[in-house]
Design a protein around this motif. Sequence first.
Motif, PDB file in Angstrom:
ATOM      1  N   GLU A 172       0.775  -1.147  -0.016  1.00  0.00           N
ATOM      2  CA  GLU A 172       0.109  -0.043   0.057  1.00  0.00           C
ATOM      3  C   GLU A 172       0.991   1.278  -0.017  1.00  0.00           C
ATOM      4  OE1 GLU A 172      -3.052  -0.054  -0.518  1.00  0.00           O
ATOM      5  OE2 GLU A 172      -3.613  -2.334   0.268  1.00  0.00           O
ATOM      6  N   LEU A 173       0.123   2.296  -0.371  1.00  0.00           N
ATOM      7  CA  LEU A 173       0.921   3.754  -0.127  1.00  0.00           C
ATOM      8  C   LEU A 173       1.155   4.000   1.227  1.00  0.00           C
ATOM      9  CD1 LEU A 173      -1.377   5.774  -2.591  1.00  0.00           C
ATOM     10  CD2 LEU A 173       1.161   5.096  -2.925  1.00  0.00           C
ATOM     11  N   PRO A 174       2.405   4.541   1.487  1.00  0.00           N
ATOM     12  CA  PRO A 174       2.651   4.778   3.057  1.00  0.00           C
ATOM     13  C   PRO A 174       1.658   5.824   3.480  1.00  0.00           C
ATOM     14  CG  PRO A 174       4.037   5.843   1.509  1.00  0.00           C
ATOM     15  CD  PRO A 174       3.451   5.122   0.636  1.00  0.00           C
ATOM     16  N   ILE A 175       1.560   5.921   4.928  1.00  0.00           N
ATOM     17  CA  ILE A 175       0.707   7.014   5.488  1.00  0.00           C
ATOM     18  C   ILE A 175       1.742   8.297   5.732  1.00  0.00           C
ATOM     19  CG2 ILE A 175      -0.582   7.487   7.511  1.00  0.00           C
ATOM     20  CD1 ILE A 175      -1.897   5.205   5.833  1.00  0.00           C
ATOM     21  N   GLN A 283       7.650  -7.300   8.713  1.00  0.00           N
ATOM     22  CA  GLN A 283       6.330  -7.772   9.424  1.00  0.00           C
ATOM     23  C   GLN A 283       5.486  -6.317   9.725  1.00  0.00           C
ATOM     24  OE1 GLN A 283       7.065  -9.441  13.115  1.00  0.00           O
ATOM     25  NE2 GLN A 283       5.422  -9.291  13.918  1.00  0.00           N
ATOM     26  N   PHE A 284       6.211  -5.176  10.085  1.00  0.00           N
ATOM     27  CA  PHE A 284       5.481  -3.821  10.407  1.00  0.00           C
ATOM     28  C   PHE A 284       4.775  -3.488   9.149  1.00  0.00           C
ATOM     29  CE2 PHE A 284       5.501   0.809  10.364  1.00  0.00           C
ATOM     30  CZ  PHE A 284       4.996   1.098  11.487  1.00  0.00           C
ATOM     31  N   LYS A 285       5.482  -3.421   8.044  1.00  0.00           N
ATOM     32  CA  LYS A 285       4.734  -3.039   6.710  1.00  0.00           C
ATOM     33  C   LYS A 285       3.715  -3.857   6.474  1.00  0.00           C
ATOM     34  CE  LYS A 285       8.667  -1.074   4.358  1.00  0.00           C
ATOM     35  NZ  LYS A 285       9.607  -1.170   3.435  1.00  0.00           N
ATOM     36  N   ALA A 286       3.528  -5.313   6.620  1.00  0.00           N
ATOM     37  CA  ALA A 286       2.532  -6.041   6.442  1.00  0.00           C
ATOM     38  C   ALA A 286       1.388  -5.685   7.326  1.00  0.00           C
ATOM     39  CB  ALA A 286       2.999  -7.512   6.472  1.00  0.00           C
ATOM     40  N   ASP A 289      -0.304  -2.686   6.229  1.00  0.00           N
ATOM     41  CA  ASP A 289      -1.060  -2.912   4.918  1.00  0.00           C
ATOM     42  C   ASP A 289      -2.337  -3.547   5.142  1.00  0.00           C
ATOM     43  OD1 ASP A 289       0.960  -2.001   3.177  1.00  0.00           O
ATOM     44  OD2 ASP A 289       1.572  -4.122   2.563  1.00  0.00           O
ATOM     45  N   SER A 290      -2.296  -4.399   6.335  1.00  0.00           N
ATOM     46  CA  SER A 290      -3.603  -5.020   6.585  1.00  0.00           C
ATOM     47  C   SER A 290      -4.558  -3.941   7.356  1.00  0.00           C
ATOM     48  CB  SER A 290      -3.148  -6.050   8.053  1.00  0.00           C
ATOM     49  OG  SER A 290      -4.261  -6.446   8.660  1.00  0.00           O
ATOM     50  N   VAL A 291      -4.109  -2.982   8.134  1.00  0.00           N
ATOM     51  CA  VAL A 291      -4.690  -1.695   8.658  1.00  0.00           C
ATOM     52  C   VAL A 291      -5.408  -1.011   7.509  1.00  0.00           C
ATOM     53  CG1 VAL A 291      -4.871   0.244   9.800  1.00  0.00           C
ATOM     54  CG2 VAL A 291      -3.591  -1.676  10.894  1.00  0.00           C
ATOM     55  N   ILE A 292      -4.600  -0.683   6.638  1.00  0.00           N
ATOM     56  CA  ILE A 292      -5.102   0.169   5.381  1.00  0.00           C
ATOM     57  C   ILE A 292      -6.087  -0.781   4.661  1.00  0.00           C
ATOM     58  CG2 ILE A 292      -4.447   0.926   3.112  1.00  0.00           C
ATOM     59  CD1 ILE A 292      -1.543   1.751   4.227  1.00  0.00           C
ATOM     60  N   LYS A 296     -10.194   0.482   4.083  1.00  0.00           N
ATOM     61  CA  LYS A 296     -10.337   0.566   2.539  1.00  0.00           C
ATOM     62  C   LYS A 296     -11.698  -0.342   2.349  1.00  0.00           C
ATOM     63  CE  LYS A 296      -7.451   2.985   0.286  1.00  0.00           C
ATOM     64  NZ  LYS A 296      -7.914   4.365  -0.702  1.00  0.00           N
ATOM     65  N   ALA A 297     -11.787  -1.479   2.928  1.00  0.00           N
ATOM     66  CA  ALA A 297     -12.852  -2.291   2.951  1.00  0.00           C
ATOM     67  C   ALA A 297     -14.322  -1.644   3.651  1.00  0.00           C
ATOM     68  CB  ALA A 297     -12.747  -3.591   3.215  1.00  0.00           C
ATOM     69  N   MET A 298     -14.016  -0.895   4.648  1.00  0.00           N
ATOM     70  CA  MET A 298     -15.257  -0.372   5.253  1.00  0.00           C
ATOM     71  C   MET A 298     -16.254   0.382   4.197  1.00  0.00           C
ATOM     72  SD  MET A 298     -13.233   1.076   8.541  1.00  0.00           S
ATOM     73  CE  MET A 298     -14.807   1.309   9.448  1.00  0.00           C
ATOM     74  N   PRO A 299     -17.698   0.527   4.581  1.00  0.00           N
ATOM     75  CA  PRO A 299     -18.347   1.070   3.669  1.00  0.00           C
ATOM     76  C   PRO A 299     -18.360   2.610   3.888  1.00  0.00           C
ATOM     77  CG  PRO A 299     -19.426   0.249   5.598  1.00  0.00           C
ATOM     78  CD  PRO A 299     -18.280  -0.427   5.553  1.00  0.00           C
ATOM     79  N   SER A 300     -18.526   3.405   2.657  1.00  0.00           N
ATOM     80  CA  SER A 300     -18.088   4.749   2.658  1.00  0.00           C
ATOM     81  C   SER A 300     -19.213   5.643   3.398  1.00  0.00           C
ATOM     82  CB  SER A 300     -17.933   5.298   1.225  1.00  0.00           C
ATOM     83  OG  SER A 300     -17.924   6.677   1.157  1.00  0.00           O
ATOM     84  N   ALA A 301     -19.144   6.681   4.074  1.00  0.00           N
ATOM     85  CA  ALA A 301     -20.118   7.346   4.488  1.00  0.00           C
ATOM     86  C   ALA A 301     -20.945   8.072   3.632  1.00  0.00           C
ATOM     87  CB  ALA A 301     -19.641   8.209   5.659  1.00  0.00           C
TER      88      ALA A 301
END
Length: 347
Positions: A172-175, A283-286, A289-292, A296-301
């Motif tokens: 994913e793109l960095p934060i 491991q940190f990057k993975a 990525d999981s958080v991102i 991203k999978a959450m429904p948009s408001a």
Amino acid sequence: MTDHVVVKADALRSFVQKILQAAGMRGEPAAVVAETLIYADLRGVGSHGVARLSSYLDRIRANVMELDPEMPVVSDSPASALIDAGNGFGQLAGVRAIDLAIEKARASGSAVVGVRNSNHFGVAAYFAERAISADMVSIVLTNSSPAMTPYNTRIPLVGTNPIAFGVPAGRELPIILDMSTSVVARGKIRLASLTGQKIPFGWAVDENGLPTEDPHAALKGSLAPIGGVKGAGLSLIIDLLTGVLTGTGLTGEVKNITDISGPSKTGHLFVAIDVTRFMPIDQFKARVDSVIGGIKAMPSADGGDVFLPGEIEAHSQLLREREGIKVPNDILKTLEQLAVTLDLDPL
């Protein structure tokens, strides 16, 4: 007839570097400053891009800013340092500081590097991304000229005082969270004043404390802090860590970029954290990525896209690298006038 000209990033970067070198700056520092300005324009932050160049050179001509000074380390320890910017470009001081913080963090796990006697350093995201490239988490702080009132007072004393965080990711793109402590960065209001545009209500108030659409009135008044008392308090803390802690000046002493009555007295603070002191970088990057991915999978408001901090700017950067940067006609005219005064060909 359009109000802008599309210019390829490489051509604009080269043009800015030539201007700086013609003004007397060495090649490598000129390339760094040009790179930081184009970075801002690529990411859609035109208020901190090439539009700033003429103001920087105005300050140099007025002898209140140095073009290309030495920037020595004046205090040094394994996990901290203090750099004196010699009243030079904040971009150059910032690169020196974040690179030193990264170097020290590799040895000590984390490091803090302060910068005193500096100037405006462009967008904080540039330095956060530089740390991300080294697989470091980073925090970047700077103070700025009075633009907001401390909570429940009437005279601007604290700046918009940006704060940025950089967090590496994998696929994913960095934060990259880069934000001012005001509702909007003062540079956007300054850009509106230069291009004859109005600003939205809610960005600022005039000298009488009344909401205004006039950027000129806003620059004489006060910007609105994010979250009211919270934004005003955060701005004060950032000034204490960048201005007071570095020995650059007291709160309220930073001069505006257009104020040529004396040195700007800007200070910065850079923090680098070596992720590998906590877990393997992959491991940190993975995990990031999981958080991102989860967000991203959450429904948009509102039914639209879900963006993470820095993502819109990253997409803008990719687009503008391909298609070019839209430079307002007024800004381009100013750049070309600078070139003429320095015996350079126009862009």
